[in-house]
Design an enzyme around this catalytic site. Structure first.
Site, short mmCIF file in Angstrom:
data_model
loop_
_atom_site.label_atom_id
_atom_site.label_comp_id
_atom_site.label_asym_id
_atom_site.label_seq_id
_atom_site.Cartn_x
_atom_site.Cartn_y
_atom_site.Cartn_z
CE LYS A 64 8.93 59.80 27.53
NZ LYS A 64 8.38 59.86 28.87
CG HIS A 93 8.14 59.89 33.47
ND1 HIS A 93 7.76 58.80 32.72
CD2 HIS A 93 6.98 60.53 33.76
CE1 HIS A 93 6.43 58.79 32.59
NE2 HIS A 93 5.94 59.84 33.20
CB SER A 144 -0.03 59.92 26.42
OG SER A 144 -0.21 59.04 27.53
CE1 TYR A 165 3.72 54.97 31.09
CE2 TYR A 165 1.83 56.35 30.63
CZ TYR A 165 3.10 56.19 31.13
OH TYR A 165 3.76 57.26 31.68
C1 LIG Z 1 1.55 65.75 33.30
C2 LIG Z 1 2.51 64.81 32.67
C3 LIG Z 1 2.05 63.59 32.18
C4 LIG Z 1 2.92 62.71 31.56
N1 LIG Z 1 2.44 61.57 31.00
C5 LIG Z 1 3.27 60.76 30.33
C6 LIG Z 1 2.77 59.66 29.62
O1 LIG Z 1 1.57 59.43 29.54
N2 LIG Z 1 3.67 58.83 29.03
C7 LIG Z 1 5.01 59.05 29.07
O2 LIG Z 1 5.79 58.27 28.53
N3 LIG Z 1 5.52 60.14 29.69
C8 LIG Z 1 4.67 61.00 30.30
N4 LIG Z 1 5.17 62.12 30.89
C9 LIG Z 1 6.62 62.41 30.81
C10 LIG Z 1 6.94 63.23 29.56
O3 LIG Z 1 6.84 62.46 28.41
C11 LIG Z 1 8.38 63.80 29.63
O4 LIG Z 1 9.27 62.74 29.87
C12 LIG Z 1 8.53 64.87 30.71
O5 LIG Z 1 7.42 65.73 30.71
C13 LIG Z 1 9.80 65.67 30.49
O6 LIG Z 1 10.01 66.56 31.55
P1 LIG Z 1 9.69 68.14 31.46
O7 LIG Z 1 8.22 68.27 31.19
O8 LIG Z 1 10.01 68.66 32.82
O9 LIG Z 1 10.54 68.72 30.38
C14 LIG Z 1 4.30 63.03 31.48
C15 LIG Z 1 4.74 64.26 31.97
C16 LIG Z 1 3.88 65.16 32.53
C17 LIG Z 1 4.38 66.49 32.99
O1 LIG Z 2 1.85 61.16 35.27
C1 LIG Z 2 2.72 60.63 34.60
O2 LIG Z 2 3.83 61.13 34.44
C2 LIG Z 2 2.44 59.37 33.95
O3 LIG Z 2 2.95 59.21 32.88
C3 LIG Z 2 1.65 58.31 34.60
C4 LIG Z 2 0.69 57.63 33.87
C5 LIG Z 2 -0.06 56.61 34.46
C6 LIG Z 2 0.17 56.25 35.76
C7 LIG Z 2 1.15 56.92 36.47
C8 LIG Z 2 1.89 57.94 35.89
#
Ligand SMILES: Cc1cc2nc3c(=O)[nH]c(=O)nc-3n(C[C@H](O)[C@H](O)[C@H](O)COP(=O)(O)O)c2cc1C
Ligand SMILES: O=C(O)C(=O)c1ccccc1
Length: 386
Positions: A260, A284, A129, A153
């Site tokens: 994505k 997400h 990330s 991002y």
């Molecule tokens: C705590 C957390 C932080 C996340 N941060 C990002 C991120 O920085 N960038 C991003 O594209 N997706 C982020 N996601 C989404 C994940 O890439 C993914 O789409 C998601 O976790 C899938 O759902 P699941 O964990 O329920 O299987 C985040 C998800 C979680 C749980």
């Molecule tokens: O928490 C998240 O899922 C995430 O990817 C995110 C990152 C930066 C700002 C807000 C949400």
């Protein structure tokens, strides 16, 4: 040839010596143990989602209405789970989805490096990330020979975007995953009820604070004035992207570009036409929008629209069975989200690697039992809506 399913024998073998797995092998027990071990602020952020979390819950529950049919008299003594993606031969179709607070998932604050080491140890790629406690260069190095991808991002500052992508390219990442669904944060009651948003407390902003373009725009370096640096991050996070930005995004890198957050077939077609190298079907994990269709139910439409373009998938994968179902429905590769962060929370890099090995073992054994020796056979067998 060793099989992922051999991990099962290793667990039973250790059991003969009285040793049981330190980290549970199933999601329900894993989640219960990990969420009890995590600090409340990290637990709520990782486990929580948008609104009353019905989309999030549905993501996982929807796998129940997809079923597979076993085939008999097929020689499955040798299974091949490897997959080709962007000219890379990956040992399995599984990868770690980007999780922006991975750094906080281990008590030492270096969960990003722990996840990278788990990637190195298992061959499972990490999508790192933008939101990271360690700089992307260090994370890339910790992945060893396992390929990694960088999740962008897109900041409002185009020069900063270009700098982040150039750094990722120089660090050896094999593709850029542009997240489309998070230019603004969805409504997250668990975090709102505790007034907690980790980024505003200066967490996971290292890729910004270490960036020459980001630093040049500050009056004083982040080390001397963190509050001003956090304010600058708030100001630049989350560029609103439209299809008009595709030529610009494309111009930033020669690496494969992966979009994505695509859930609608028309958006998948548009992405392919605009030059995306892969579609990443995901909602997400239900963290951004509530009231949505389960991600796995949207996958078949996206796959059909994407044609020959690879489709990555995540959201709701909780077991090896879920992995095989997503592959049966046409995914080229499947992203693990929350489960690996729970592995990190319980036992760092080893716990993360264990979670990945368990998922792969279950997937491999299911393929063995179901008479699917290859991923092509999985896809051909398909899954039916029950
Ligand atoms: C705590 C957390 C932080 C996340 N941060 C990002 C991120 O920085 N960038 C991003 O594209 N997706 C982020 N996601 C989404 C994940 O890439 C993914 O789409 C998601 O976790 C899938 O759902 P699941 O964990 O329920 O299987 C985040 C998800 C979680 C749980
Ligand atoms: O928490 C998240 O899922 C995430 O990817 C995110 C990152 C930066 C700002 C807000 C949400």
């Amino acid at each position: 040839m060793p099989h992922y399913g051999d991990y099962q024998n290793a667990i039973y073998g250790a059991g003969l010596a009285g040793i049981v797995p330190k980290v549970p092998v199933d999601f329900a027990t894993l989640a219960a143990r990990a969420t009890a071990a995590m600090p409340a602020s990290v637990r709520d952020y990782v486990q929580g989602g948008c609104g009353d979390e019905r989309t999030q819950d549905r993501n996982a529950a929807a796998f129940d209405h997809w079923g597979m049919t076993p085939r008999m008299m097929v020689d499955c003594t040798a299974r091949d789970l490897s997959v080709e993606l962007f000219g890379l031969r990956l040992p399995s179709p599984v990868f770690m989805a980007p999780i922006g607070v991975t750094g906080l998932c281990t008590p030492d604050g270096h969960g990003d490096l722990a996840a990278a080491r788990a990637a190195a140890g298992t061959g499972v790629p990490l999508v790192a990330s933008t939101l990271s406690n360690d700089p992307l260069e260090t994370v890339a190095q910790a992945m060893g020979d396992t390929p990694g991808f960088f999740q962008l991002y897109t900041p409002k500052d185009r020069d900063l975007a270009a700098s982040l992508v150039a750094r990722a390219e120089a660090a050896g990442f094999k593709g850029i995953v542009v997240t489309l669904d998070t230019w603004v944060t969805g409504w997250r009651p668990r975090d709102l009820n505790t007034g907690n948003f980790p980024q505003l407390r200066g967490h996971v902003l290292t890729n910004y604070f270490s960036d020459p373009v980001f630093r040049a725009a500050l009056a004083r370096p982040p080390e001397d004035d963190p509050a001003a640096a956090i304010r600058q991050w708030m100001g630049t996070f989350g560029k609103v992207l439209t299809w008009d930005d595709m030529p610009w995004l494309r111009s930033l890198t020669k690496l494969p570009l992966i979009l994505k957050g695509i859930c609608h077939p028309d958006d998948a077609r548009r992405a392919v036409d605009a030059g995306a190298d892969a579609i990443y079907c995901s909602n997400h994990g239900g963290r951004q929008a509530n009231g949505g269709i389960a991600a796995i139910d949207m996958l078949p439409g996206v796959v059909a629209a994407a044609g020959a373009t690879p489709v990555l998938f995540d959201s709701g994968i909780r077991s090896g069975t879920d992995v095989v179902k997503a592959l049966a429905l046409g995914a080229t590769a499947v992203g693990i989200g929350r489960p690996y962060s729970y592995g990190l929370a319980l036992d760092g890099a080893a716990g993360c690697a264990h979670v990945l090995r368990c998922l792969l073992a279950e997937a491999d054994l299911l393929m063995a039992v179901n008479g699917y020796p290859t991923l092509a056979a999985v896809r051909e067998a398909g899954a039916v809506r029950m």
